[in-house]
Structure formats: C-alpha cells, structure tokens
Design a protein around this motif. Structure first.
Motif, PDB file in Angstrom:
ATOM      1  N   CYS A 113     -28.523  43.091 -55.387  1.00 10.22           N
ATOM      2  CA  CYS A 113     -29.520  42.091 -55.741  1.00 10.22           C
ATOM      3  C   CYS A 113     -29.991  42.383 -57.156  1.00 10.22           C
ATOM      4  O   CYS A 113     -29.658  43.428 -57.746  1.00 10.22           O
ATOM      5  N   GLU A 114     -30.789  41.462 -57.719  1.00  8.39           N
ATOM      6  CA  GLU A 114     -31.236  41.623 -59.093  1.00  8.39           C
ATOM      7  C   GLU A 114     -32.661  41.118 -59.249  1.00  8.39           C
ATOM      8  O   GLU A 114     -32.999  40.016 -58.778  1.00  8.39           O
ATOM      9  N   LEU A 115     -33.517  41.912 -59.897  1.00  6.60           N
ATOM     10  CA  LEU A 115     -34.872  41.503 -60.261  1.00  6.60           C
ATOM     11  C   LEU A 115     -34.807  40.896 -61.658  1.00  6.60           C
ATOM     12  O   LEU A 115     -34.496  41.579 -62.627  1.00  6.60           O
ATOM     13  N   ARG A 116     -35.118  39.583 -61.750  1.00  5.61           N
ATOM     14  CA  ARG A 116     -34.930  38.881 -63.017  1.00  5.61           C
ATOM     15  C   ARG A 116     -36.228  38.363 -63.626  1.00  5.61           C
ATOM     16  O   ARG A 116     -36.254  37.988 -64.790  1.00  5.61           O
ATOM     17  N   SER A 117     -37.311  38.297 -62.837  1.00  7.73           N
ATOM     18  CA  SER A 117     -38.559  37.725 -63.356  1.00  7.73           C
ATOM     19  C   SER A 117     -39.754  38.403 -62.713  1.00  7.73           C
ATOM     20  O   SER A 117     -39.727  38.742 -61.516  1.00  7.73           O
ATOM     21  N   ASN A 118     -40.827  38.580 -63.492  1.00 10.08           N
ATOM     22  CA  ASN A 118     -42.051  39.153 -62.949  1.00 10.08           C
ATOM     23  C   ASN A 118     -42.774  38.199 -62.010  1.00 10.08           C
ATOM     24  O   ASN A 118     -43.689  38.610 -61.286  1.00 10.08           O
ATOM     25  N   ARG A 119     -42.410  36.903 -62.029  1.00 14.93           N
ATOM     26  CA  ARG A 119     -43.048  35.942 -61.129  1.00 14.93           C
ATOM     27  C   ARG A 119     -42.467  35.995 -59.723  1.00 14.93           C
ATOM     28  O   ARG A 119     -42.942  35.313 -58.828  1.00 14.93           O
ATOM     29  N   GLN A 120     -41.426  36.803 -59.528  1.00 10.84           N
ATOM     30  CA  GLN A 120     -40.871  36.980 -58.189  1.00 10.84           C
ATOM     31  C   GLN A 120     -41.760  37.938 -57.404  1.00 10.84           C
ATOM     32  O   GLN A 120     -41.960  39.081 -57.803  1.00 10.84           O
ATOM     33  N   SER A 121     -42.308  37.450 -56.300  1.00 12.15           N
ATOM     34  CA  SER A 121     -43.078  38.358 -55.445  1.00 12.15           C
ATOM     35  C   SER A 121     -42.148  39.266 -54.659  1.00 12.15           C
ATOM     36  O   SER A 121     -42.505  40.391 -54.322  1.00 12.15           O
ATOM     37  N   ALA A 122     -40.952  38.760 -54.353  1.00 11.76           N
ATOM     38  CA  ALA A 122     -39.980  39.553 -53.604  1.00 11.76           C
ATOM     39  C   ALA A 122     -38.581  39.110 -53.989  1.00 11.76           C
ATOM     40  O   ALA A 122     -38.358  37.963 -54.384  1.00 11.76           O
ATOM     41  N   ILE A 123     -37.630  40.029 -53.899  1.00 13.76           N
ATOM     42  CA  ILE A 123     -36.223  39.734 -54.123  1.00 13.76           C
ATOM     43  C   ILE A 123     -35.539  39.770 -52.764  1.00 13.76           C
ATOM     44  O   ILE A 123     -35.676  40.742 -52.015  1.00 13.76           O
TER      45      ILE A 123
END
Length: 701
Positions: A83-93
C-alpha cells in the motif's frame, strides 16, 4: 511547513477459497523490507459482504511512501501485499485484501458433534443457519425465511427483518432476477441454502473508497451450500386435481465462477399468488375470488467479466394472468316500516400479459466505477364485466340496475440509469449520474349503466359513456457531486437538474345521446366520425401539457466519529427551485404557472457500542400541489361524485422523525424500541365535492 498527521493502515485477510476470515500474524515493512511493526488479525464484521473476516490495523503511520505487508499463519503459505500513503488528508490507508492459500495436511478422521445455533449476531450483521430449521420436504426459500427469528415476509414478497425493510434479496452476493425477489422466494429450494446474512451492504463508491459514501443498502444475502454453489441445480413440481386444476413449477440453474444461468416456469390455475406460511398463519381473506390462472416464465444470465467486480447481467420474464370472478350478494336491512332487500350478481373477466427485461452492467477497477442499468416493460390488459342488482321491499321490486363495462389498456415503460465515480487526489471522489424515464399509456373504457325504476318516476336512467385516455410521461435527470474528505469528516456539494414532461388527454363521450343507438351493443363506436364527435361531452373532457424544471443545490456533511455524540452524523441541506407550467384545455384555456423554492434539510445520527445501538432520522419534505386540481373546472361525469378545481391550493410540507434503540443482551439477544412520527406542516385545501342527492346512479364497475 506541512504538519505530519498520524495515519492508519487497515486491511482484511481471508481464505483464498472459502472467503472465511483468518487471524494470521501481520508484519508491516518499509519498501526496503525493514520491519516497522507487527500485529495479529482479529475476526470482525465484514462491512461489504457481511459475516466475519480477518481484520488488522497499524497506528501512527506518518511518513509518506510505500509499505509492504506480510501475513504469516500456520498451515497457510506466506502472503504479501503493499500500500502507499500519498496524502496527509487520508485518515487511513486501505490495503488490498490478503487472500491466503491453505497448505493441506491429511489428518485422522474425527467425529464432532455440535449444537446448531439458529441465529448469530455479528455486530450489524445477522447470520441465520439454515440447517437449524426443520422444514417440510419440498419447501422453497419463502418457507425458510418465514421461520427466521425477527423476519417477516408478506404476500407481495417484501421482506422485513426486525421491522426494517430489506431492499434487495441476493443469492451468493448478486441479485436473482433483478427487482423481483418473489422469483427466488418461490423457486429456490430451501435445502440448497447454507446461511442467510442480513446486513448493510456497501455500494460501489464505499467499497472503492473504503468508507461509507452514503450508498449502503439493507440486503439479505442467501449463501448456498458449497455443493450447489458450483454446478447444476434443478427442481420440478407437477400436480393435477379435481375440477381441471393443474400446476407445473420448474426451476433450473447453472453456477460457476464465470457465469450464472437461471430459468424458471410456473403454470397453474390454483389462485397461487401467495404461500400459506408467509407469517406462520393462513389468511383465506388474502386469496382472490373466482378462478385465477397464471403462466410465468423467465430466463436470467450473469457473467463475471473480470473477477467479481465487473459483471453483466440480464433477465427477461413473461407473465400471463387470466381471472374469472363471480360474486353473489344478498343483503337485508331491518327497518321499522318494513325490511329492505338487495340482491346482486356480478361477473368479471380479465386477461393480462406482461413482458419485463432488466439489464445491468457494473465495472469497478483501480479508482473508477460505473453502474449502468436498462429496464424495459410492456403490459397489455383486457377486461369485461357485468352486474345485475335488484332492490326490493317486502312486496315488490323497487328498482333494478343493469351495468356492463369493458376496458383495454396498454403500457410501455423505459428507464435507463448510469452512475459513475472517479477517485481524485487519493481521498476525494467525483460522481456523475444520468437517468432517462419514459412511460406511455393508452386506456379505452366502455360502460353501460341502466337503472329501471319500477315504482314512481322517472322510469329509467340509461347512460353509455366511453372514455379514451392516452398519456405520456418523460423525465430526464442529471446530477454531479464532489466529495472532499479530510480524515473522518467529509463535505459533498451536489447539483441535480430534473426535467419532466407530462401529456395527457381524457376524452369523455356520451354514446347514449346518439340517435338510434342500440343499447344492447354498448361497446361499439359509431362508424361515422361526425357522429362520434357529436357525442363528446366537452365539460368533462380535457387535454393538458405540463412542463417542470427543477434545480437542486445541496451540501452534505458527514462525521463518521463525532466526539460529542460518539456517533456517525450526517446532515444534508438542499435548496430546490421548482418551476412548473401547465397548459390545460377544458371548455377553454386554463393555464397555471407555479414557482417555488424549498429548503428540505435532513439529519441522520447513528451510534453503536457493544451493548446499545440507536438511530435518529429527521427530515422535511416539500412539493407543489397537483396543478391540474388548480384549474377552473367542474367535473360531473359521475353524478354522485362531482369535482371542482381549487386555485388556492398551497405548497405541501411534511416533516418526519424516526428513532429506534436496540439493546444487545447475552446469548445473542436483541431488544428494539422504535418511534415514528409524520405530520404535515401545511394543510392542503382539497378539491370541493358535491353530492347530488336526487340521482341514484352507482359508479361503473
């Protein structure tokens, strides 16, 4: 300088063959295979398909980039995903589901005896064990559902569980003959069922985004036993009885991982429009009178084009019904001056043919989904009836009514819908929806009413009306919205445009006013066009065109974990602008134009914990009155039911509040309490009615 928020990595893990949840050890690593954290998956509710599934979560992830996830479990091969964390607006991946392959080892035979539980509560999901219910041989799915605790099945095939309406009936996760659950209820053998799950099924947008996008639906999913989930299955039932009664019921289906084909036929003249065990009791009053013969056949096809996420389905059904009803009534009224008697005999014949086709194409792939449906139907109806009624006193006949009627109607319906969604900037979604509806209906009705007064004057009242009432309806709609997501909160602005067009005619003729009319042939039109035009009752005939344009601007707010209420809070605030124009012809031109602006807010709050669950729904709904009722007219086509227009009708406003609470106790028990209230906020003046007390003329059959 941007702030580094703490994020979560969530995922699901299951058996690759059965789909059952697993509890392996989960290892989180960087893209360079450096171990960051470890955890163990736990069995939790599956929010998309119901039941239990393995679930894991890692907290406090604050570095953007790619991560590797490894699942390790005894008797299973090690499995990886990323998986990938791409944005700080994502509360969860949300990582892709991990499907683990089992390593088989031969074990000695062991005999296990267990108690069968009928029902298990798994959070929001109710799971019924079909094997725990004793049913008669040959029972169908409807008999099984009727015995489920908390479930109610009515004669129209609608299912309620704990008082909540089930929107869709699924078989192994997909609809069976779309929009007609009675076909599955009456044709799927109960012995093929393993489990029945009832839950809130996430729509395509929710599945793609990994959170509730407002497209959930309450469904019942019938899961077949493994031996029936792949292969062929058929069922045939035939019977004959006295008085030429017969029944033939057949059902066949092919299941595979690539496609599903089903067909059925039901032919009988047993008035078979319901089952005896729908609610655990027999209701003879629900059975139709006379003789009802039904011939129904259907074919359904489902093809999985790319796994379970992209599929095409189509089904077609044909139904022919014919009824022959005879009604006899004898009544006596006790009066001080002498009793009154009424004897009546009525016979009605009706034949109906109905064709329906439903086609659905669904695609979901890598941040894009589209759901498209096409519905077609055509219905043709013929009917004929007659009635003979006598009213008597103690010595002789007072009056006699002879009435006959015939009707021929046809209706064509077309509906096409498309909804598509695109994931934007990792966390957001843009959606577009389009729909077209068209309806065309024609109806021709002949009637004859002959009242003979055997005492006093007048001696006879004879009427032979004919009505030709074609109408058309067209509706075009389009909407677009954008969901802006910031962790647990989301805001969605939306715009919807709707155009509707109605065209209708109601041409009312008094054939009894034609010179030399043969009263024994009430359902024959005159051959001369001028003669028919001369019998037109202009005061009770009309034509109209109605155009309506609607613009709706709304703002939707959702907080999945409101700290104040510890609940999911949804608030919608729409403003709807309606502009309607009616062009009405009835003894002159009568036009009505109406423009209104409506504010229709709605609120939904849902709280759930281990022991309690409660919901609150409140909304305000508004609409324009019927514009045809606002014209200046007087309709006396039925002398005992005279209608007049009312130009002072106001806009209609209704508000409703619904609340319910559920307490979860030990041993999988649940107790629910509900409150429902609806009240109009504006009283709508009705059309005025005038009762003519000097004419004793019943309405047509």
């Amino acid at each position: 300088m941007s702030k580094n928020y703490d994020h979560e990595i969530e995922g699901l893990v299951m058996d690759n063959i059965s789909g059952d949840g697993l509890t392996p050890k989960i290892i989180l690593m960087t893209a360079d295979s450096v171990v960051i954290d470890t955890t163990t998956a736990e069995l939790e509710d599956n929010p998309y398909t119901g039941g239990k599934i393995g679930s894991y979560i890692f907290y406090k992830i604050n570095q953007k980039g790619r991560y590797i996830i490894k699942a390790v479990m005894e008797n299973y091969s090690d499995t990886y995903t990323d998986c990938e964390l791409r944005s700080n607006r994502q509360s969860a991946i949300f990582a892709k589901p991990i499907r683990m392959m089992k390593v088989f080892h031969e074990l000695p035979e062991v005999l296990v005896k267990a108690t069968k539980l009928k029902m298990v509560m798994q959070g929001d999901t109710i799971v019924y064990n079909a094997n725990a219910f004793n049913l008669a041989n040959g029972s169908m799915l409807d008999a099984l559902i009727a015995k489920l605790p908390g479930a109610k099945l009515n004669k129209d095939g609608q299912i309620y569980v704990n008082g909540k309406y089930v929107e869709s009936l699924l078989v192994n996760g997909h609809e069976f003959f779309s929009g007609n659950p009675k076909l599955a209820l009456e044709n799927l053998p109960a012995y093929t069922v393993n489990k029945i799950k009832v839950f809130n099924k996430a729509g395509a947008a929710s599945v793609m985004m990994g959170r509730n996008m407002g497209d959930q639906s309450y469904v019942m999913d019938v899961r077949l036993k493994r031996e029936y989930a792949t292969g062929y299955m058929s069922n045939l039932e035939t019977g004959m009885g006295t008085k030429d009664r017969y029944q033939v019921r057949g059902f066949g289906m092919k299941f595979s991982n690539k496609e599903r084909i089903g067909t059925f036929v039901n032919i009988n003249n047993l008035n078979d429009n319901q089952r005896a065990e729908l609610n655990g009791e027999w209701k003879p009053q629900d059975m139709p009178n006379g003789l009802l013969a039904t011939k129904t056949a259907g074919l359904s096809y489902l093809n999985f084009l790319n796994g379970m996420d992209t599929w095409l389905s189509s089904d077609i059904t044909y139904t022919h019904t014919s009824s022959d009803n005879v009604t006899k009534q004898n009544a006596q009224t006790f009066l001080p001056g002498g009793d009154a008697y009424k004897n009546s005999y009525a016979k009605d014949l009706q034949s109906r043919d109905l064709w329906k086709n439903n086609t659905v194409f669904n695609l979901w792939h890598d941040g894009v989904f589209t759901h498209n449906s096409l519905n077609l139907s055509y219905q043709h109806t013929n009917g004929r009836g007659n009635m003979n009624t006598e009213t008597l006193d103690s010595t002789s006949v007072v009056n006699r009514l002879l009435a006959e009627n015939s009707i021929e109607s046809s209706e064509f319906n077309f509906r096409a819908e498309s909804e598509s969604g695109l994931r934007v900037f990792v966390t957001d979604m843009w959606r577009l929806g389009l729909s077209v509806e068209y309806n065309r209906n024609t109806q021709k009705t002949f009637a004859m009413q002959d009242i003979q007064y055997l005492q006093g004057t007048p001696s006879r009242d004879y009427r032979n009306p004919y009505t030709n009432a074609p109408n058309q309806h067209l509706k075009l709609s389009g909407n677009t919205n954008y969901t802006f997501q910031f962790r647990e909160k989301s805001i969605m602005p939306e715009y919807t445009y709707t155009y509707s067009y109605n065209k209708a005619s109601n041409l009312f003729y008094r054939l009894d006013k034609l010179a030399g009319r043969d009263s024994s042939r009430f359902d024959i039109l005159p051959s001369a066009v001028n003669a028919l035009a001369g019998s037109l009752d202009g005061e009770n005939s009309y034509r109209y065109h109605e155009y309506r344009n609607q613009h709706e601007f709304s703002l939707f707010y959702q907080d999945l974990s409101c700290k104040l209420l510890k609940a999911d809070v949804q608030l919608k605030m729409p403003i709807r602008i309606v502009n309607a124009n009616l062009y009405y012809e009835r003894m002159g031109r009568h036009d009505v134009m109406r423009k209104s602006v409506f504010f229709e807010p709605s609120l939904y709050i849902h709280h759930q914990s281990n022991k309690t669950e409660w919901r609150l729904t409140a909304e305000l709904q508004s609409d324009l009155p019927d514009l045809t009722a606002m014209t200046d007219y007087r309709d006396d086509s039925e002398p005992l039911y005279i209608k007049e227009g009312n130009s002072d009708l106001k806009d209609i406003h209704r508000y409703s509040i619904e609340a319910n609470t559920t307490f979860h106790g030990p041993h999988q028990r649940a107790f629910s309490y509900g409150l429902l209230g609806t009240r109009p906020t504006t009283v709508q003046p009705t059309n005025s009615l005038t009762i003519n007390q000097q004419v004793s003329l019943p309405s047509a059959l």
